[in-house]
Write a protein that holds these residues in place. Structure first.
Motif, PDB file in Angstrom:
ATOM      1  N   GLU A   1      -5.107  14.289 -12.649  1.00  0.00           N
ATOM      2  CA  GLU A   1      -5.194  13.636 -11.343  1.00  0.00           C
ATOM      3  C   GLU A   1      -6.445  14.075 -10.589  1.00  0.00           C
TER       4      GLU A   1
ATOM      5  N   SER B   1       0.823  -1.204   0.000  1.00  0.00           N
ATOM      6  CA  SER B   1       0.000   0.000   0.000  1.00  0.00           C
ATOM      7  C   SER B   1       0.853   1.249   0.000  1.00  0.00           C
ATOM      8  N   ALA B   2       0.394   2.287  -0.730  1.00  0.00           N
ATOM      9  CA  ALA B   2       1.140   3.540  -0.822  1.00  0.00           C
ATOM     10  C   ALA B   2       0.991   4.386   0.433  1.00  0.00           C
TER      11      ALA B   2
ATOM     12  N   LEU C   1      -4.259   7.873  -4.934  1.00  0.00           N
ATOM     13  CA  LEU C   1      -4.712   7.326  -6.210  1.00  0.00           C
ATOM     14  C   LEU C   1      -4.155   5.932  -6.479  1.00  0.00           C
ATOM     15  N   LYS C   2      -3.085   5.576  -5.814  1.00  0.00           N
ATOM     16  CA  LYS C   2      -2.459   4.269  -6.010  1.00  0.00           C
ATOM     17  C   LYS C   2      -3.011   3.210  -5.060  1.00  0.00           C
ATOM     18  N   ASP C   3      -3.885   3.607  -4.147  1.00  0.00           N
ATOM     19  CA  ASP C   3      -4.283   2.715  -3.060  1.00  0.00           C
ATOM     20  C   ASP C   3      -5.800   2.563  -2.982  1.00  0.00           C
TER      21      ASP C   3
ATOM     22  N   ASN D   1      -1.874  12.203  -4.838  1.00  0.00           N
ATOM     23  CA  ASN D   1      -1.225  11.370  -5.863  1.00  0.00           C
ATOM     24  C   ASN D   1      -0.783  10.018  -5.305  1.00  0.00           C
ATOM     25  N   GLU D   2      -0.667   9.902  -3.970  1.00  0.00           N
ATOM     26  CA  GLU D   2      -0.416   8.600  -3.352  1.00  0.00           C
ATOM     27  C   GLU D   2      -1.720   7.840  -3.118  1.00  0.00           C
TER      28      GLU D   2
ATOM     29  N   ARG E   1      -9.252  12.106 -12.119  1.00  0.00           N
ATOM     30  CA  ARG E   1      -9.163  10.704 -11.692  1.00  0.00           C
ATOM     31  C   ARG E   1      -9.623  10.541 -10.255  1.00  0.00           C
TER      32      ARG E   1
END
Length: 297
Positions: free
Chosen positions: A59, A2-3, A29-31, A26-27, A62
């Motif tokens: 972003e 996990s980010a 969005l990865k999780d 922006n982190e 998104r």
């Protein structure tokens, strides 16, 4: 891996109405797990602040789309040239003298919820501060769950289950935005043609069961089933409850702040803006699911 941490870090800014999440978008969005935590927190905290972010328009779109269907902007004159889901609020100008965005200066329209005048309002919103003035332009949100709770029992009984008539012409008459002050402009004439919208004046959250007042003072003109005298008595009571001082969170916006809120259970306004102060805000609007939010039908 996990980010972000397994459990998101956040703090309350105003009871459970407003929280600040201490993670970079922006982190997040990865999780997917972090996004799900935000969805759950948003059930009870309809205003979430993410401070000092650095995100691109792609972003923001998104991130918005993680919570609902991101809509293309209706106002093409203030739309981003890069992403049609984003509109600009700005005091900046293009070389030909046009404002980069809309709603640039002057007073706001006072307490309101976005899109109450639409037949199918999209109640989710995100506002990202790219360039924020040092003075002026503070933004306020009012908790409409609390507004419902403040109403006398007889008023609650009178309005619960009733439908209100929401009219854009009422808002237009009190708007101070420069681009719509000219009532003869093409944009103003188009907006003046909008038909009335009809929504419940009390919304119920499908998961928590909490009730929220949905009485936008800039568009609500009457409540069905009430006489003219009853409307004249009841509407001011609703409007006063909606903006009660103890229900209000005031946010001093800084560069990079992103604010995410649910228009179904909040109202908002901002302080006066001066045209000589540089400002650029980017907003996305999105449709929330009626299964998880108190969406007007």
């Amino acid at each position: 891996m996990s980010a972000v941490a397994t459990e998101l870090k956040y703090r309350k800014l105003h009871s459970d109405f407003v929280i600040e999440i201490e993670e970079p978008i922006n982190e997040l969005l990865k999780d997917p797990d972090a996004i799900e935590q935000i969805r759950q927190l948003w059930q009870t905290s309809p205003l979430i602040i993410f401070r000092r972010q650095s995100i691109e328009e792609e972003e923001q779109v998104r991130f918005t789309s993680m919570f609902g269907q991101c809509e293309s902007a209706n106002r093409k004159d203030i739309q981003s040239p890069y992403r049609d889901e984003i509109i600009y609020f700005s005091t900046l100008r293009y070389a030909d003298g046009r404002f980069v965005g809309g709603f640039a200066g002057g007073d706001d329209v006072d307490w309101h919820s976005d899109q109450t005048f639409k037949v199918r309002p999209a109640t989710g919103a995100m506002l990202y501060g790219v360039e924020v003035p040092k003075g002026g332009g503070d933004i306020y949100w009012a908790n409409q769950y609390g507004a419902w709770d403040k109403l006398p029992a007889d008023i609650q009984q009178l309005i619960d289950g009733r439908t209100g008539t929401y009219r854009y012409a009422k808002r237009m008459a009190i708007m101070n935005t420069l681009e719509l002050k000219d009532k003869e402009s093409a944009q103003a004439k188009e907006m003046a043609k909008l038909p009335d919208a009809f929504h419940p004046v009390v919304l119920t959250h499908p998961l928590t069961g909490r009730k929220a007042l949905y009485a936008d003072p800039t568009t609500l003109v009457s409540i069905e089933g009430l006489s003219e005298e009853e409307n004249a008595r009841v509407l001011p009571i609703l409007f006063e409850a909606g903006g009660s001082a103890e229900l209000v969170y005031r946010h001093k916006v800084h560069n990079g702040d992103l604010m995410m809120w649910d228009n179904g259970c909040t109202m908002h306004r901002r302080d006066e803006m001066q045209l000589d102060q540089p400002r650029l805000m980017k907003r996305t609007t999105f449709r929330l699911s009626g299964d998880a939010h108190c969406v007007p039908h």
